[in-house]
Every structure is written in C-alpha cells, then in structure tokens.
Scaffold this motif. Structure first.
Motif, PDB file in Angstrom:
ATOM      1  N   ASP A  57       0.812  -1.221   0.000  1.00 49.92           N
ATOM      2  CA  ASP A  57       0.000   0.000   0.000  1.00 49.92           C
ATOM      3  C   ASP A  57       0.845   1.272   0.000  1.00 49.92           C
ATOM      4  O   ASP A  57       0.471   2.273  -0.595  1.00 49.92           O
ATOM      5  CB  ASP A  57      -0.939   0.029   1.211  1.00 49.92           C
ATOM      6  CG  ASP A  57      -2.038  -1.022   1.098  1.00 49.92           C
ATOM      7  OD1 ASP A  57      -2.359  -1.437  -0.039  1.00 49.92           O
ATOM      8  OD2 ASP A  57      -2.567  -1.429   2.147  1.00 49.92           O
ATOM      9  N   ASP A  58       1.982   1.261   0.688  1.00 49.84           N
ATOM     10  CA  ASP A  58       2.792   2.459   0.830  1.00 49.84           C
ATOM     11  C   ASP A  58       3.814   2.644  -0.287  1.00 49.84           C
ATOM     12  O   ASP A  58       4.562   3.612  -0.285  1.00 49.84           O
ATOM     13  CB  ASP A  58       3.540   2.438   2.174  1.00 49.84           C
ATOM     14  CG  ASP A  58       2.589   2.609   3.338  1.00 49.84           C
ATOM     15  OD1 ASP A  58       1.546   3.260   3.147  1.00 49.84           O
ATOM     16  OD2 ASP A  58       2.899   2.093   4.431  1.00 49.84           O
ATOM     17  N   TYR A  59       3.830   1.747  -1.269  1.00 45.14           N
ATOM     18  CA  TYR A  59       4.874   1.776  -2.298  1.00 45.14           C
ATOM     19  C   TYR A  59       4.975   3.137  -2.985  1.00 45.14           C
ATOM     20  O   TYR A  59       6.053   3.691  -3.120  1.00 45.14           O
ATOM     21  CB  TYR A  59       4.628   0.680  -3.336  1.00 45.14           C
ATOM     22  CG  TYR A  59       5.660   0.640  -4.436  1.00 45.14           C
ATOM     23  CD1 TYR A  59       6.922   0.110  -4.191  1.00 45.14           C
ATOM     24  CD2 TYR A  59       5.390   1.119  -5.710  1.00 45.14           C
ATOM     25  CE1 TYR A  59       7.892   0.062  -5.183  1.00 45.14           C
ATOM     26  CE2 TYR A  59       6.342   1.077  -6.704  1.00 45.14           C
ATOM     27  CZ  TYR A  59       7.583   0.550  -6.442  1.00 45.14           C
ATOM     28  OH  TYR A  59       8.533   0.506  -7.423  1.00 45.14           O
ATOM     29  N   ASN A  60       3.861   3.674  -3.431  1.00 44.70           N
ATOM     30  CA  ASN A  60       3.884   4.937  -4.169  1.00 44.70           C
ATOM     31  C   ASN A  60       3.739   6.156  -3.268  1.00 44.70           C
ATOM     32  O   ASN A  60       3.844   7.278  -3.735  1.00 44.70           O
ATOM     33  CB  ASN A  60       2.786   4.956  -5.237  1.00 44.70           C
ATOM     34  CG  ASN A  60       3.080   3.969  -6.345  1.00 44.70           C
ATOM     35  OD1 ASN A  60       4.200   3.882  -6.811  1.00 44.70           O
ATOM     36  ND2 ASN A  60       2.076   3.213  -6.751  1.00 44.70           N
ATOM     37  N   ASN A  61       3.481   5.953  -1.987  1.00 43.05           N
ATOM     38  CA  ASN A  61       3.251   7.070  -1.085  1.00 43.05           C
ATOM     39  C   ASN A  61       4.453   7.412  -0.220  1.00 43.05           C
ATOM     40  O   ASN A  61       4.495   8.481   0.381  1.00 43.05           O
ATOM     41  CB  ASN A  61       2.059   6.763  -0.176  1.00 43.05           C
ATOM     42  CG  ASN A  61       0.786   6.573  -0.978  1.00 43.05           C
ATOM     43  OD1 ASN A  61       0.585   7.221  -1.992  1.00 43.05           O
ATOM     44  ND2 ASN A  61      -0.075   5.677  -0.525  1.00 43.05           N
TER      45      ASN A  61
ATOM     46  N   SER B 250      20.241  12.481   7.470  1.00 39.11           N
ATOM     47  CA  SER B 250      19.369  11.529   6.792  1.00 39.11           C
ATOM     48  C   SER B 250      17.908  11.884   7.075  1.00 39.11           C
ATOM     49  O   SER B 250      17.566  12.331   8.165  1.00 39.11           O
ATOM     50  CB  SER B 250      19.678  10.105   7.246  1.00 39.11           C
ATOM     51  OG  SER B 250      19.521   9.991   8.646  1.00 39.11           O
ATOM     52  N   ILE B 251      17.069  11.712   6.042  1.00 41.49           N
ATOM     53  CA  ILE B 251      15.632  11.958   6.170  1.00 41.49           C
ATOM     54  C   ILE B 251      14.865  10.837   5.479  1.00 41.49           C
ATOM     55  O   ILE B 251      15.450  10.011   4.778  1.00 41.49           O
ATOM     56  CB  ILE B 251      15.220  13.325   5.571  1.00 41.49           C
ATOM     57  CG1 ILE B 251      15.536  13.385   4.069  1.00 41.49           C
ATOM     58  CG2 ILE B 251      15.874  14.477   6.319  1.00 41.49           C
ATOM     59  CD1 ILE B 251      14.921  14.604   3.373  1.00 41.49           C
ATOM     60  N   ASN B 252      13.575  10.833   5.687  1.00 42.17           N
ATOM     61  CA  ASN B 252      12.663   9.891   5.019  1.00 42.17           C
ATOM     62  C   ASN B 252      13.036   8.436   5.277  1.00 42.17           C
ATOM     63  O   ASN B 252      12.962   7.599   4.399  1.00 42.17           O
ATOM     64  CB  ASN B 252      12.591  10.158   3.508  1.00 42.17           C
ATOM     65  CG  ASN B 252      12.138  11.555   3.168  1.00 42.17           C
ATOM     66  OD1 ASN B 252      11.501  12.221   3.976  1.00 42.17           O
ATOM     67  ND2 ASN B 252      12.468  12.011   1.986  1.00 42.17           N
ATOM     68  N   GLY B 253      13.459   8.151   6.494  1.00 39.40           N
ATOM     69  CA  GLY B 253      13.731   6.769   6.868  1.00 39.40           C
ATOM     70  C   GLY B 253      15.069   6.217   6.422  1.00 39.40           C
ATOM     71  O   GLY B 253      15.287   5.009   6.464  1.00 39.40           O
ATOM     72  N   ALA B 254      15.980   7.078   6.003  1.00 37.25           N
ATOM     73  CA  ALA B 254      17.306   6.602   5.592  1.00 37.25           C
ATOM     74  C   ALA B 254      18.025   5.997   6.794  1.00 37.25           C
ATOM     75  O   ALA B 254      18.097   6.613   7.846  1.00 37.25           O
ATOM     76  CB  ALA B 254      18.123   7.742   5.013  1.00 37.25           C
ATOM     77  N   VAL B 255      18.522   4.778   6.630  1.00 40.36           N
ATOM     78  CA  VAL B 255      19.238   4.104   7.719  1.00 40.36           C
ATOM     79  C   VAL B 255      20.687   3.802   7.363  1.00 40.36           C
ATOM     80  O   VAL B 255      21.484   3.501   8.239  1.00 40.36           O
ATOM     81  CB  VAL B 255      18.523   2.796   8.162  1.00 40.36           C
ATOM     82  CG1 VAL B 255      17.160   3.100   8.746  1.00 40.36           C
ATOM     83  CG2 VAL B 255      18.422   1.804   7.013  1.00 40.36           C
ATOM     84  N   SER B 256      21.029   3.869   6.091  1.00 40.97           N
ATOM     85  CA  SER B 256      22.417   3.654   5.676  1.00 40.97           C
ATOM     86  C   SER B 256      22.640   4.382   4.352  1.00 40.97           C
ATOM     87  O   SER B 256      21.700   4.849   3.716  1.00 40.97           O
ATOM     88  CB  SER B 256      22.738   2.164   5.518  1.00 40.97           C
ATOM     89  OG  SER B 256      21.992   1.603   4.461  1.00 40.97           O
ATOM     90  N   CYS B 257      23.910   4.477   3.971  1.00 36.57           N
ATOM     91  CA  CYS B 257      24.260   5.172   2.735  1.00 36.57           C
ATOM     92  C   CYS B 257      25.313   4.389   1.961  1.00 36.57           C
ATOM     93  O   CYS B 257      26.096   3.646   2.542  1.00 36.57           O
ATOM     94  CB  CYS B 257      24.828   6.559   3.039  1.00 36.57           C
ATOM     95  SG  CYS B 257      23.625   7.704   3.714  1.00 36.57           S
TER      96      CYS B 257
END
Length: 120
Positions: free
Chosen positions: A7-11, A38-45
C-alpha cells in the motif's frame, strides 16, 4: 524492500540526505569528511568518491566506500566529489546526491585552490 503490491509503495518518500557537504583539507594527505542529515527513513548510505579531470572525464576512486577520504598526490590537478545514495530499512534506495570538495575548486599540492570544476 517495498514492492508495487504494498500500500505504501507509491506514497513513501525516498530516503535521502540533506545539507550534504564535505569538510576537511582538500590537498594531498588531507582528510575529507562527508556531512549531512538523513531523512525519510534513511538508515544507511552508499558512498562513492570520484576524481574529475580537467578534460571532463572522471573515475570512481577504488576502495573509497565510506564517508571519509584521505587524498594522495594523484589528486593534484583534479576535482574531488562524493556521490551518496541513502537506503531505507526495506533496502529501497533514494536518488544520488553529489557534492564537490571545497566548493569544486581544483586540488593543488598546497591548501590553496585556483580553478572551478569542469561542467558537463
């Protein structure tokens, strides 16, 4: 990783890094450090340091996969940047963000900078 059936794929916004910058000494033997938030749930780079040449060509610097880089004498006369891609807990990657060391000025053998980076 989210899939098209979730459900959250495109949102969901893509994971990202904001206020990307490079601090440190951009000359041989100097240490550069990537900084950002980091934003939007970034946990690694994923980090890739890149050497750009005056003729517009470039190469990824082998073995540089972390947020710090210590430049060798090979960097003199080139431009250095970092490409950063943030990843979230699902393994979804965001867009690539690029930042040049010392505002994109040419690397010299001393801590002085003289020329602007090549344009693509």
């Amino acid at each position: 990783m989210l899939t098209e059936n979730d459900d959250d794929y495109n949102n969901e916004p893509l994971p990202a890094i904001v206020d990307l910058s490079i601090t440190g000494d951009a000359f041989p033997g100097g240490k550069l450090q990537m900084c950002g938030y980091s934003i939007n749930g970034a946990v690694s780079c994923i980090f890739k340091w890149v050497q750009h040449f005056k003729d517009g060509s470039y190469r990824y610097i082998e073995g540089t996969t972390g947020p710090t880089y210590t430049g060798p004498f090979d960097d003199v006369g080139t431009f250095i940047d970092i490409e950063v891609v943030a990843t979230d807990k699902y393994g979804q990657q965001g867009n690539s963000f690029i930042c040049f060391a010392h505002k994109g000025l040419l690397i010299t053998s001393a801590p002085q900078f003289t020329q602007s980076p090549p344009t693509s």
